[in-house]
Design an enzyme around this catalytic site. Structure first.
Site, short mmCIF file in Angstrom:
data_model
loop_
_atom_site.label_atom_id
_atom_site.label_comp_id
_atom_site.label_asym_id
_atom_site.label_seq_id
_atom_site.Cartn_x
_atom_site.Cartn_y
_atom_site.Cartn_z
N LYS A 13 11.87 -2.09 16.75
CA LYS A 13 12.82 -1.70 17.79
C LYS A 13 14.25 -2.11 17.46
O LYS A 13 15.19 -1.37 17.76
CB LYS A 13 12.40 -2.18 19.18
CG LYS A 13 12.35 -3.68 19.36
CD LYS A 13 11.85 -4.00 20.76
CE LYS A 13 12.01 -5.47 21.09
NZ LYS A 13 11.38 -6.40 20.11
N ARG A 88 12.23 -9.89 29.15
CA ARG A 88 11.01 -10.27 28.45
C ARG A 88 9.95 -10.80 29.41
O ARG A 88 8.88 -11.18 28.97
CB ARG A 88 11.33 -11.36 27.45
CG ARG A 88 11.31 -10.87 26.01
CD ARG A 88 11.66 -12.04 25.16
NE ARG A 88 11.27 -11.95 23.79
CZ ARG A 88 12.00 -11.40 22.82
NH1 ARG A 88 13.12 -10.81 23.11
NH2 ARG A 88 11.58 -11.43 21.59
N ARG A 122 10.41 -9.10 6.74
CA ARG A 122 11.74 -8.87 7.31
C ARG A 122 12.78 -9.84 6.77
O ARG A 122 12.55 -11.04 6.69
CB ARG A 122 11.65 -8.99 8.83
CG ARG A 122 13.02 -8.98 9.50
CD ARG A 122 12.93 -8.61 10.93
NE ARG A 122 12.38 -9.67 11.76
CZ ARG A 122 12.17 -9.54 13.07
NH1 ARG A 122 12.44 -8.39 13.67
NH2 ARG A 122 11.69 -10.53 13.76
N ARG A 155 14.28 -15.14 8.67
CA ARG A 155 14.42 -15.95 9.88
C ARG A 155 13.36 -17.02 9.91
O ARG A 155 12.21 -16.79 9.59
CB ARG A 155 14.29 -15.05 11.12
CG ARG A 155 15.60 -14.43 11.54
CD ARG A 155 15.42 -13.35 12.57
NE ARG A 155 14.50 -13.72 13.66
CZ ARG A 155 14.15 -12.89 14.63
NH1 ARG A 155 14.63 -11.66 14.67
NH2 ARG A 155 13.32 -13.28 15.57
N ARG A 166 4.87 -16.09 18.85
CA ARG A 166 5.69 -15.03 19.45
C ARG A 166 4.83 -13.85 19.88
O ARG A 166 5.09 -13.24 20.91
CB ARG A 166 6.76 -14.57 18.46
CG ARG A 166 7.96 -15.52 18.44
CD ARG A 166 8.80 -15.38 17.20
NE ARG A 166 9.27 -14.04 17.00
CZ ARG A 166 9.45 -13.48 15.80
NH1 ARG A 166 9.19 -14.15 14.71
NH2 ARG A 166 9.90 -12.25 15.71
P1 ADP Z 1 11.61 -10.53 18.09
O1 ADP Z 1 11.63 -9.46 19.15
O2 ADP Z 1 11.46 -10.01 16.72
O3 ADP Z 1 10.70 -11.67 18.40
P2 ADP Z 1 14.25 -11.47 18.95
O4 ADP Z 1 15.36 -11.59 17.99
O5 ADP Z 1 14.32 -10.42 20.00
O6 ADP Z 1 13.00 -11.26 18.02
O7 ADP Z 1 13.98 -12.87 19.67
C1 ADP Z 1 13.87 -14.07 18.97
C2 ADP Z 1 13.63 -15.23 19.92
O8 ADP Z 1 14.73 -15.33 20.83
C3 ADP Z 1 12.41 -15.11 20.81
O9 ADP Z 1 11.26 -15.55 20.16
C4 ADP Z 1 12.82 -16.02 21.99
O10 ADP Z 1 12.67 -17.38 21.66
C5 ADP Z 1 14.29 -15.74 22.12
N1 ADP Z 1 14.59 -14.66 23.11
C6 ADP Z 1 15.14 -13.44 22.83
N2 ADP Z 1 15.30 -12.71 23.95
C7 ADP Z 1 14.84 -13.47 24.97
C8 ADP Z 1 14.71 -13.29 26.38
N3 ADP Z 1 15.08 -12.16 26.97
N4 ADP Z 1 14.19 -14.31 27.10
C9 ADP Z 1 13.83 -15.47 26.53
N5 ADP Z 1 13.90 -15.71 25.22
C10 ADP Z 1 14.40 -14.75 24.43
#
Ligand code: ADP
Ligand code: ZN
Length: 222
Positions: A13, A88, A122, A155, A166
């Protein structure tokens, strides 16, 4: 146009958001990127965020809500935006509803094996956050971002221990949002099992047609 992108970590995404932001000329707001910026700072909040992200857990809702509320009031958001990684969970979704009128929710899907493979390959640009993949979209020069020349890295939370957590958090907290937005009639599925780059053009044109109301379903490209 206010678009939400839902989908498991590693589904693609973020990559699609990076393309669609240019096609649609609206900003791409990735909460992961915003948090990674914050986490680089040597402040109590930065350190707290970093620790939570490394564990693969969710950052507390009040932190996220403040971050989002601030970001969407910027001038560049006046014609809409893509939200990638937010909401989320249901608390965040309910709060967002009071702030904006969501027009479309795209739910990105892929098979589990595909997701694991994408996550382990990635690599991300340290400077501009562009996403590449060791087995997919490779940069022209190894380790260097095509767009800005920045250094590419894996990462910390893409390492196996954090990935598992995750994916569990996604299933437990974020998956319920699929029903929530389906019930509101806002959700469409986007399945990406094929190589992201190979199908990119065809899929993007379908997504565009969908957003323009010309089709009412996005077909999987096989
Ligand atoms: P991915 O979708 O690949 O896991 P993201 O870059 O979207 O990666 O998110 C990385 C981390 O950032 C998540 O594992 C979480 O810890 C935090 N995070 C991102 N967006 C949110 C959110 N809306 N609420 C809480 N934590 C978030
Ligand atoms: Zn870059």
């Amino acid at each position: 146009m206010i678009l939400l992108f839902l989908g498991s970590p590693g589904v693609g995404k973020g990559t699609y958001a990076q393309v669609l932001t240019e096609v649609l000329e609206i900003p791409h707001i990735s909460t992961g990127d915003l948090l990674r910026e914050e986490a680089k700072r040597d402040t109590p909040l930065g350190r707290e965020i970093n620790e939570i992200m490394m564990k693969g857990e969710l950052v507390p809702d009040h932190v996220m809500l403040k971050l989002i509320e601030e970001r969407i009031t910027h001038d560049d958001c006046k014609n809409g935006f893509i939200l990638d990684g937010f909401p989320r969970n249901l608390v965040q979704a309910n709060h967002l509803q009071n702030l904006v009128d969501i027009t479309h929710v795209l739910n990105f899907k892929a098979d589990d094996e595909v997701i694991i493979q994408r996550l382990s390959g990635r690599i991300t640009c340290k400077k501009c956050n562009m996403i590449y993949n060791k087995v997919g979209k490779k940069p022209e020069i190894e380790g260097v971002c095509d767009k800005c020349g920045g250094e590419l890295f894996q990462r910390e939370d893409d390492k196996p221990e954090s990935v598992k957590k995750r994916l569990d958090v996604y299933r437990e907290k974020t998956q319920p949002l699929i029903d929530h937005y389906t019930n509101k009639g806002l959700l469409v599925e986007v399945v990406i099992n094929k190589h992201i780059i190979e199908i990119k053009e065809r899929l993007i044109s379908q997504i565009k047609a969908y957003l323009e109301g010309k089709i009412n379903k996005i077909e999987e490209i096989k």
